[in-house]
Design a protein around this motif. Structure first.
Motif, PDB file in Angstrom:
ATOM      1  N   VAL A   1       0.850  -1.202   0.000  1.00  0.00           N
ATOM      2  CA  VAL A   1       0.000   0.000   0.000  1.00  0.00           C
ATOM      3  C   VAL A   1       0.883   1.248   0.000  1.00  0.00           C
ATOM      4  O   VAL A   1       0.636   2.214  -0.736  1.00  0.00           O
ATOM      5  CB  VAL A   1      -0.945  -0.009   1.227  1.00  0.00           C
TER       6      VAL A   1
ATOM      7  N   PHE B   1       2.317   1.940  -3.440  1.00  0.00           N
ATOM      8  CA  PHE B   1       1.359   2.489  -4.403  1.00  0.00           C
ATOM      9  C   PHE B   1       0.920   3.908  -4.068  1.00  0.00           C
ATOM     10  O   PHE B   1       0.720   4.725  -4.946  1.00  0.00           O
ATOM     11  CB  PHE B   1       0.106   1.589  -4.469  1.00  0.00           C
ATOM     12  N   PHE B   2       0.753   4.194  -2.769  1.00  0.00           N
ATOM     13  CA  PHE B   2       0.131   5.461  -2.403  1.00  0.00           C
ATOM     14  C   PHE B   2       1.080   6.414  -1.689  1.00  0.00           C
ATOM     15  O   PHE B   2       0.759   7.592  -1.535  1.00  0.00           O
ATOM     16  CB  PHE B   2      -1.111   5.213  -1.534  1.00  0.00           C
TER      17      PHE B   2
ATOM     18  N   LEU C   1      -1.660   5.870   6.379  1.00  0.00           N
ATOM     19  CA  LEU C   1      -2.822   5.149   5.849  1.00  0.00           C
ATOM     20  C   LEU C   1      -2.489   3.672   5.605  1.00  0.00           C
ATOM     21  O   LEU C   1      -3.307   2.790   5.844  1.00  0.00           O
ATOM     22  CB  LEU C   1      -3.313   5.808   4.560  1.00  0.00           C
TER      23      LEU C   1
ATOM     24  N   VAL D   1      -4.482   0.469   7.084  1.00  0.00           N
ATOM     25  CA  VAL D   1      -4.948  -0.679   6.293  1.00  0.00           C
ATOM     26  C   VAL D   1      -4.436  -1.972   6.938  1.00  0.00           C
ATOM     27  O   VAL D   1      -5.181  -2.934   7.136  1.00  0.00           O
ATOM     28  CB  VAL D   1      -4.446  -0.583   4.824  1.00  0.00           C
TER      29      VAL D   1
ATOM     30  N   LEU E   1      -6.365  -2.825  10.229  1.00  0.00           N
ATOM     31  CA  LEU E   1      -7.689  -3.406   9.973  1.00  0.00           C
ATOM     32  C   LEU E   1      -7.564  -4.800   9.367  1.00  0.00           C
ATOM     33  O   LEU E   1      -8.349  -5.702   9.671  1.00  0.00           O
ATOM     34  CB  LEU E   1      -8.468  -2.509   9.007  1.00  0.00           C
TER      35      LEU E   1
ATOM     36  N   LEU F   1      -9.567  -8.214  10.509  1.00  0.00           N
ATOM     37  CA  LEU F   1     -10.505  -8.873   9.597  1.00  0.00           C
ATOM     38  C   LEU F   1     -10.023 -10.272   9.204  1.00  0.00           C
ATOM     39  O   LEU F   1     -10.808 -11.215   9.164  1.00  0.00           O
ATOM     40  CB  LEU F   1     -10.677  -8.036   8.330  1.00  0.00           C
TER      41      LEU F   1
ATOM     42  N   LEU G   1     -10.202  -3.145   1.579  1.00  0.00           N
ATOM     43  CA  LEU G   1      -9.627  -2.208   2.555  1.00  0.00           C
ATOM     44  C   LEU G   1      -8.945  -1.030   1.863  1.00  0.00           C
ATOM     45  O   LEU G   1      -9.149   0.147   2.228  1.00  0.00           O
ATOM     46  CB  LEU G   1      -8.600  -2.927   3.438  1.00  0.00           C
ATOM     47  N   VAL G   2      -8.122  -1.352   0.865  1.00  0.00           N
ATOM     48  CA  VAL G   2      -7.389  -0.298   0.158  1.00  0.00           C
ATOM     49  C   VAL G   2      -8.373   0.656  -0.526  1.00  0.00           C
ATOM     50  O   VAL G   2      -8.236   1.886  -0.463  1.00  0.00           O
ATOM     51  CB  VAL G   2      -6.410  -0.906  -0.870  1.00  0.00           C
TER      52      VAL G   2
ATOM     53  N   PHE H   1      -9.944   3.013   1.963  1.00  0.00           N
ATOM     54  CA  PHE H   1      -9.066   4.095   2.427  1.00  0.00           C
ATOM     55  C   PHE H   1      -8.754   5.113   1.344  1.00  0.00           C
ATOM     56  O   PHE H   1      -8.646   6.299   1.613  1.00  0.00           O
ATOM     57  CB  PHE H   1      -7.743   3.511   2.954  1.00  0.00           C
ATOM     58  N   PHE H   2      -8.585   4.618   0.084  1.00  0.00           N
ATOM     59  CA  PHE H   2      -8.062   5.528  -0.943  1.00  0.00           C
ATOM     60  C   PHE H   2      -9.060   5.822  -2.053  1.00  0.00           C
ATOM     61  O   PHE H   2      -8.841   6.724  -2.853  1.00  0.00           O
ATOM     62  CB  PHE H   2      -6.769   4.963  -1.553  1.00  0.00           C
TER      63      PHE H   2
ATOM     64  N   ARG I   1      -9.628   4.410  -4.805  1.00  0.00           N
ATOM     65  CA  ARG I   1      -9.209   4.220  -6.208  1.00  0.00           C
ATOM     66  C   ARG I   1      -9.153   2.728  -6.537  1.00  0.00           C
ATOM     67  O   ARG I   1      -8.220   2.024  -6.154  1.00  0.00           O
ATOM     68  CB  ARG I   1      -7.846   4.883  -6.425  1.00  0.00           C
TER      69      ARG I   1
ATOM     70  N   ALA J   1      -6.272  -0.231  -6.040  1.00  0.00           N
ATOM     71  CA  ALA J   1      -6.600  -1.284  -5.064  1.00  0.00           C
ATOM     72  C   ALA J   1      -6.445  -2.653  -5.723  1.00  0.00           C
ATOM     73  O   ALA J   1      -5.893  -3.598  -5.135  1.00  0.00           O
ATOM     74  CB  ALA J   1      -8.020  -1.100  -4.540  1.00  0.00           C
TER      75      ALA J   1
END
Lengths: 243, 243
Positions: free
Chosen positions: A28, A31-32, A37, A41, A44, A48, B27-28, B31-32, B34, B38
């Motif tokens: 993540v 990518f971001f 954030l 992720v 969580l 889950l 999840l991704v 949060f984002f 997109r 994701a």
């Protein structure tokens, strides 16, 4: 029986969750580019996936697909005295005991030591093998495979154990002429039997009823013990150990 | 033995990967916002986690922590004829066979049927139990636990099997007076023994050597068979089945 303790399962689950979640967080972030954030992720995800993995495992407890009962088997080596039965059975047993299955070796010679008073008349031999058969059936019933070697000269006795074990009974006829067994007989039993010093000796003064349709015939006159062993192992792998 | 086939392991790994990766993608996206990114995270996650999970499983193959050998055990019920041995042993066996362990029931009565010619002199009893002990040892050696019930009146015989099985031999003395056994004896054996119609009958015309330090004593004069069974199960859970 080796069991996996609860602690091992727990620690293993935790180490995997750490690796898996760090992978997700790293992906993540890649990518971001936002670490806080990515961490959220990951947090969580841990919760889950703990829940989902638990439900997934429970669901699979009720799915029969792909579960297979591995049947134990009984290899029954029969043949004249000194035909090579015990030698081959020992070699087969050694190869099998390296694998992940319970296997026991039962040899006529050893069992006879426990029954010194039992003789070799037809009646005594049959009663003796009946008891041996019950013992072997008990092992097989509890998922222990058995490598058995007995002269077992009478069809009647071999049929009795076949009836008990059914399709997992593998009759192996170790075939050699009386002449060739005599040459192999280091203990001089044949000589003593011919002189009449041993009574009811199979091949000399008692009958050997050849198996009519054995699963395997091992010709120890032309093949070495190692070659015969390989024949047996090939048979087992083809018919009994396939998954 | 129930084995898990390769297909089952494969399908289970795939269903889990689908659930796990969909969770990550969701999840991704949450949060984002997109979806295409994701999905890309999900795609990379599948590849990386396949690799990491494989490495994680392989690494754990070399970690011994938390693996435990579950030892088989032999419960040996001894006591006078008609003291209640077989009844309690049957009940214990039924409870054990519901659990995930291989267990076999061996009773003096049933074994005797295979040896109709063996009598009840001291010498014959000892030879008989020696053979029985070898059979039980063979089961135990192959991870099969055994629930055995034999009058086994002589210390010598019981010590012999204890020597073979060592710390997993559990001697259980089913204790009741001759008088109370007589009352329980529906087959009238005690009566026939007193009349001299049965020779060498333990408790009447042959000795019963009481166990000196049995693991358990079950008093069938004051306790019911169900209460005694519970005592045995409690002992097993405390000493033998702890993980």
């Amino acid at each position: 029986m080796i069991i996996e303790t609860k602690y091992r399962s727990l620690i293993k689950a935790i180490t995997w969750r750490i690796i898996a979640t760090l992978t997700t967080v790293a992906l993540v972030y890649m990518f971001f580019g936002r670490l806080e954030l990515a961490a959220a992720v990951g947090g969580l995800e841990v919760l889950l996936k703990l829940l989902f993995n638990f439900l997934h495992e429970r669901a699979w407890l009720f799915i029969k697909f792909g579960k297979k009962k591995m049947e134990p088997f009984v290899l029954w080596f029969t043949g004249l005295p000194a035909c090579g039965k015990s030698t081959i059975a020992d070699l087969v047993y050694n190869q099998l005991s390296d694998r992940e299955l319970e296997v026991e070796r039962v040899d006529g010679r050893d069992v006879r030591k426990l029954f010194p008073e039992v003789g070799f008349t037809r009646q005594e031999r049959i009663a003796h093998l009946k008891r041996v058969s019950h013992m072997i059936r008990m092992l097989e019933k509890n998922n222990v495979s058995v490598v058995a070697s007995f002269i077992s000269p009478y069809k009647e006795s071999r049929d009795e154990i076949r009836q008990m074990i059914k399709e997992n009974f593998i009759e192996i006829y170790v075939k050699a002429s009386v002449e060739s067994c005599k040459r192999r007989d280091t203990k001089g039993m044949y000589l003593r039997a011919e002189k009449g010093e041993i009574q009811n000796f199979t091949g000399i003064s008692d009958v050997y009823e050849e198996p009519r349709s054995p699963a395997l015939v091992l010709d120890t006159e032309t093949l070495s013990a190692e070659q015969c062993t390989q024949q047996v192992i090939n048979y087992i792998e083809k018919h009994l150990l396939k998954r």
